[in-house]
Enzyme design. Structure first.
Site, PDB file in Angstrom:
ATOM      1  N   ASP A 528       3.323 -14.073  -7.534  1.00 29.15           N
ATOM      2  CA  ASP A 528       3.302 -12.794  -6.837  1.00 29.15           C
ATOM      3  C   ASP A 528       3.160 -11.680  -7.873  1.00 29.15           C
ATOM      4  O   ASP A 528       3.842 -11.702  -8.910  1.00 29.15           O
ATOM      5  CB  ASP A 528       4.613 -12.617  -6.052  1.00 29.15           C
ATOM      6  CG  ASP A 528       4.576 -11.395  -5.148  1.00 29.15           C
ATOM      7  OD1 ASP A 528       4.342 -11.566  -3.952  1.00 29.15           O
ATOM      8  OD2 ASP A 528       4.777 -10.280  -5.655  1.00 29.15           O
ATOM      9  N   GLU A 571      -0.657 -10.188  -2.060  1.00 28.30           N
ATOM     10  CA  GLU A 571      -0.657 -10.320  -3.530  1.00 28.30           C
ATOM     11  C   GLU A 571      -0.095 -11.656  -3.982  1.00 28.30           C
ATOM     12  O   GLU A 571       0.230 -11.838  -5.153  1.00 28.30           O
ATOM     13  CB  GLU A 571       0.145  -9.176  -4.161  1.00 28.30           C
ATOM     14  CG  GLU A 571       1.641  -9.170  -3.878  1.00 28.30           C
ATOM     15  CD  GLU A 571       2.007  -8.438  -2.593  1.00 28.30           C
ATOM     16  OE1 GLU A 571       3.159  -7.991  -2.494  1.00 28.30           O
ATOM     17  OE2 GLU A 571       1.160  -8.329  -1.687  1.00 28.30           O
TER      18      GLU A 571
END
Length: 657
Positions: A528, A571
């Site tokens: 992430d 993301e």
């Protein structure tokens, strides 16, 4: 596709954004009821049409979602949009195509697909419904944007013994199935839907297109067949329906289930038909239609059973059956799978032109040579020599191979140059007839025919019509390549070019099942981008997209051949590491983290005050894990531990640890 849709592209139809948004939402994993309702509400006319059709006017869209579920609501909204913009709208050019009959057919097939999907346990019944609704989209597009209206095309095909799709492919180079699939791919539909539309008139194998796509295609084929035998085809008149063998292979249904499905659909479709003003046959007409279909199928069955004693003649006996060469023109278009295209063509060519062996060589532009790609012969002795002839150079040395490609015409190879003699002796052929395969974009290669060392002489005059077959083969190979590219693109995330969520989930599942059954090592990492929302807020979404591309580039560069990388959403990224134990996976993750930090340092001026870093969670396979989802959840938990612990770090969690 521009050679088929000559009157304009899809954009010229002026379709509303709402239609495309709803279609594209089917591919977004995180789409929920609120998203679908918001899209529908942007068009008051659409919202009202959906409520009128579902009978939920009093409770509104939110009440409709509670009653039917958001997937069914989305399917109904798409149904209403297609009806409005494809069926009731008048095409720009004059056309006699009966769109209401087609709409009745599509609605019946869509409803049947939903019920069949439910019966066989297909995962997404509403996806099946939408596939049925859109399976004949290509007919509408050809009618609206083609050089001739679809009714005229059908009328001509009815005067031949060819089925409609075969005639479309022979005349246009691609059938309505291909046109529809190409358009749905451009609109961002799921790969399974695109393939089902592309193949609903074709043969296929699950190992080539995947089990899910194979089952969905079989669902559409069965629904289509059940509609036609009741007289609910896409045209008033039509040839006998066909039930492909793949249906029984991929759909575990019995005769009782067929009867139940037909009864359920006929009850459901009458309500929609009444709403749209569609004439629906009464029970007497249904019985007549079933009797007609039964007689038609029985006549075909008679032809097959008594082939040597009784030949079934088509109703229009004045129209001659296609000659062997004409049938060979159709051979390349019987599949969209390259291997099958080549085999079908060579088999048909050898039979039609009465030669012992056929070979397809394709051009390798990098090595500048011809590569042996497919061989066909009923004589096993003629197959062996070709297996040892892998490449034929295309350098400046003169040869019939080179001239065949340069001049794009047939040549007879009889050993006049050293290279020709070498090839002729190597494969054991006294002569070879060479015909160039030319596609829409380039010269693909050569069809080479021969009769071995002792067979009959070849005569180019007798093989002149082979140039037409080679042209059809070039077209078919081009279509197969387009489908392959479309399939690959459908598996990729548009922004990062990594695998998308759907495909990476399949890869995790495949890897998990393999290690479960065969043993070995498997690790999974979740990544992430730290403070990504602040990147977007500070520098804008364009810069945020650039950050995701940077991270994706680093992941691709540092991931070995046994690893697969995908964008999991937003993301988040996921890496699947086959043959990799826990320690090795942790070291890999640390290399990734450091590499991203280095990129962040190099871009520090560009991202002032927002250093680029990532957090990573990693786990490994253990026999205690019962599913791939459990493994992914474990990696995800480790990721959130890394984020909660300060970010920019790697945290590992072993199963049971």
């Amino acid at each position: 596709m521009a050679s088929v849709l000559t009157q304009g592209d899809i954009a010229s139809l002026g379709l509303p954004n709402t239609l495309l948004e709803l279609l594209q939402s089917t591919r977004l994993e995180r789409t929920n009821a609120a998203d679908v309702v918001a899209i529908v509400e942007r068009s008051p006319d659409l919202a009202q049409a959906v409520l009128d059709c579902t009978g939920e006017s009093e409770r509104g869209l939110h009440g409709a979602v509670v009653q039917m579920g958001f997937n069914a609501l989305r399917a109904t909204a798409l149904e209403r949009l297609i009806f409005k913009h494809f069926i009731t709208v008048q095409p720009a050019k004059e056309s006699s195509f009966d769109r209401m009959t087609l709409w009745r057919h599509n609605l019946w097939v869509a409803c049947a697909c939903r019920h069949i999907a439910n019966q066989v346990g297909y995962g997404d019944c509403e996806e099946a419904y939408m596939t049925g609704l859109l399976h004949d989209l290509g007919k509408l597009l050809i009618d609206a944007l083609g050089a001739m209206d679809y009714a005229a095309l059908q009328e001509i095909s009815m005067r031949t013994d060819w089925d409609g799709v075969t005639y479309e492919r022979s005349l246009l180079g691609v059938g309505h199935d291909g046109v529809g699939a190409h358009t749905l791919h451009k609109w961002g539909m799921n790969t399974s839907v695109v393939l089902a539309v592309a193949l609903h008139h074709s043969r296929y194998q699950a190992k080539e297109i995947g089990q899910q796509a194979a089952q969905l295609t079989a669902i559409v084929q069965l629904a289509d067949f059940l509609a036609w035998i009741q007289g609910l085809g896409s045209t008033v008149r039509g040839q006998h329906p066909v039930l492909p063998p793949e249906v029984s292979l991929y759909l575990p249904l019995n005769r009782a289930a067929y009867a139940t499905i037909v009864e359920q659909v006929n009850g459901e479709i009458k309500r929609i038909a009444a709403h749209d003003g569609i004439d629906f046959p009464d029970s007497l007409t249904f019985n007549r239609n079933l009797l007609d279909a039964g007689i038609s199928l029985a006549r075909v069955n008679t032809e097959l059973k008594y082939d040597n004693r009784l030949k079934y003649q088509p109703k229009l006996a004045a129209v001659p059956l296609p000659s062997p060469v004409q049938e060979t023109l159709l051979a390349p278009h019987k599949s969209l799978i390259k291997k099958e295209i080549l085999h079908n063509t060579l088999e048909s060519v050898c039979a039609a032109f009465q030669v012992k062996r056929g070979v397809v060589f394709h051009v390798d532009p990098v090595k500048r040579c011809l590569v042996n790609e497919a061989i066909y012969s009923t004589d096993s002795d003629l197959l062996m020599p070709l297996k040892h002839l892998q490449e034929i150079p295309l350098n400046d040395e003169p040869s019939a191979f080179l001239e065949c490609l340069r001049q794009r015409k047939q040549f007879l190879l009889s050993g006049q140059t050293p290279l020709e003699k070498q090839v002729r002796n190597q494969i054991g052929a006294r002569q070879m007839a060479l015909t160039p395969i030319v596609g829409p974009q380039r010269a693909y290669g050569i069809i080479a025919l021969d009769n071995g060392r002792d067979g009959a002489d070849l005569n180019l005059a007798g093989l002149a019509s082979l140039t037409q077959v080679a042209h059809e083969l070039g077209m078919a190979l081009e279509h197969a390549q387009q489908l392959q590219i479309a399939n690959q693109m459908a598996h990729r995330d548009a922004l990062t070019k990594l695998y998308n969520r759907g495909r990476i989930d399949e890869i995790v599942q495949e890897a998990f099942q393999q290690v479960q059954q065969q043993g070995g090592e498997l690790s999974v990492a979740m990544l992430d981008v730290d403070f990504f929302k602040k990147f977007n807020d500070t520098f804008g979404h364009q810069m945020g997209d650039n950050v995701l591309k940077l991270v994706a580039a680093v992941l691709k560069k540092l991931t070995r051949g046994n690893g697969s990388v995908g964008r999991y959403g937003g993301e988040e990224f996921i890496v699947v590491l086959r043959d990799t134990d826990y320690r090795e996976a942790a070291r890999y993750c640390e290399r990734i983290r450091l590499a991203i930090c280095q990129v962040g340092e190099a871009m520090a001026r560009r991202y002032a005050g927002r250093p680029l870093s990532i957090s990573i969670g990693v786990t490994c396979y253990d026999a205690s894990l019962v599913s791939k989802d459990e493994m992914v959840r474990l990696a995800d938990r480790a990721l959130y531990m890394a984020k909660d612990g300060g970010r920019n770090q790697v945290i590992g969690l072993k199963p049971g640890g």
